[in-house]
Design a protein around this motif. Structure first.
Motif, short mmCIF file in Angstrom:
data_model
loop_
_atom_site.label_atom_id
_atom_site.label_comp_id
_atom_site.label_asym_id
_atom_site.label_seq_id
_atom_site.Cartn_x
_atom_site.Cartn_y
_atom_site.Cartn_z
N CYS A 88 0.85 -1.19 0.00
CA CYS A 88 0.00 0.00 0.00
C CYS A 88 0.89 1.24 0.00
O CYS A 88 1.79 1.37 0.83
N PHE A 90 0.10 4.26 0.70
CA PHE A 90 -0.30 5.32 1.63
C PHE A 90 0.73 5.46 2.76
O PHE A 90 1.21 4.46 3.30
N CYS A 93 1.52 2.91 5.92
CA CYS A 93 0.78 1.64 5.85
C CYS A 93 1.75 0.48 5.55
O CYS A 93 2.62 0.59 4.69
N ARG A 95 0.69 -2.69 4.72
CA ARG A 95 0.05 -3.81 4.03
C ARG A 95 0.77 -4.19 2.73
O ARG A 95 1.13 -3.34 1.93
N CYS A 123 -4.22 -0.45 -0.13
CA CYS A 123 -5.01 -1.46 0.57
C CYS A 123 -6.46 -0.98 0.57
O CYS A 123 -6.74 0.19 0.31
N HIS A 126 -7.19 2.15 2.85
CA HIS A 126 -6.71 3.45 2.37
C HIS A 126 -7.30 3.83 1.02
O HIS A 126 -7.42 5.01 0.70
ZN LIG Z 1 -2.93 1.02 3.33
#
Ligand SMILES: [Zn+2]
Ligand SMILES: [Zn+2]
Length: 172
Positions: A88, A90, A93, A95, A123, A126
């Motif tokens: 991800c 973001f 994050c 993930r 993800c 997000h």
């Molecule tokens: Zn994320």
């Protein structure tokens, strides 16, 4: 099915019917199979990374034209996206790619292209946040995604990045 070579596998198949105008505006509702409705904004989130069978219906719902199934983000592009963002994108994050979906920075329904410069790996959490809040994502001059926080979070909207995903180790 687990047959596809991409990490996230084949996505669930859902039939959504939506007036073109609602899809492009994100306003109004869409029909979810024969079970009910969802908001057009929600339909746009799912449509960011989907396999699409376009169909044109007449006013009595008779199909006038049925297109061929098309995966909006083809496998080679998805792999390039996995390699670039590695999870991800973001800020903050953790993930990994298998929990992520491709976000069209400019939605394909608005004419945004499906290429690396218009995609960010996100993800589900997000991805939703991005569609529903003042956060914005753009691709910076170096080709990597960066996120602009909403004004209420940062008046100057300084771009932020996710620095948590380790680069892919190169073979010795
Ligand atoms: Zn994320
Ligand atoms: Zn999206």
């Amino acid at each position: 099915t687990p047959d596809l070579p991409t990490q996230a596998g084949e996505r669930a198949h859902v039939m959504v019917t939506i007036p073109l105008q609602n899809l492009t505006s994100g306003l109004g509702t869409a029909l979810l199979g024969d079970t009910g409705t969802l908001s057009a904004a929600e339909a746009r989130i799912h449509a960011c990374d989907c396999k699409l069978i376009p169909a044109v219906l007449d006013s009595a719902s008779a199909p006038l034209d049925l297109g061929r199934a098309r995966r909006l983000i083809p496998t080679n592009l998805r792999n390039a996206l996995y390699l670039r963002d590695r999870g991800c994108a973001f800020p903050g994050c953790h993930r990994p790619p298998r929990h992520c979906q491709g976000h069209h920075i400019r939605h394909w329904a608005d004419g945004g292209p499906t290429d690396l410069h218009n995609l960010a790996l996100m993800c589900a959490h997000h991805h939703r946040l991005l569609h529903r809040s003042g956060w914005e994502v753009r691709i910076a001059a170096d080709g990597l995604p960066e996120f602009l926080p909403p004004v209420w979070l940062d008046k100057r909207r300084q771009p932020r990045r996710n620095n948590l995903h380790q680069p892919i180790p190169t073979a010795a």
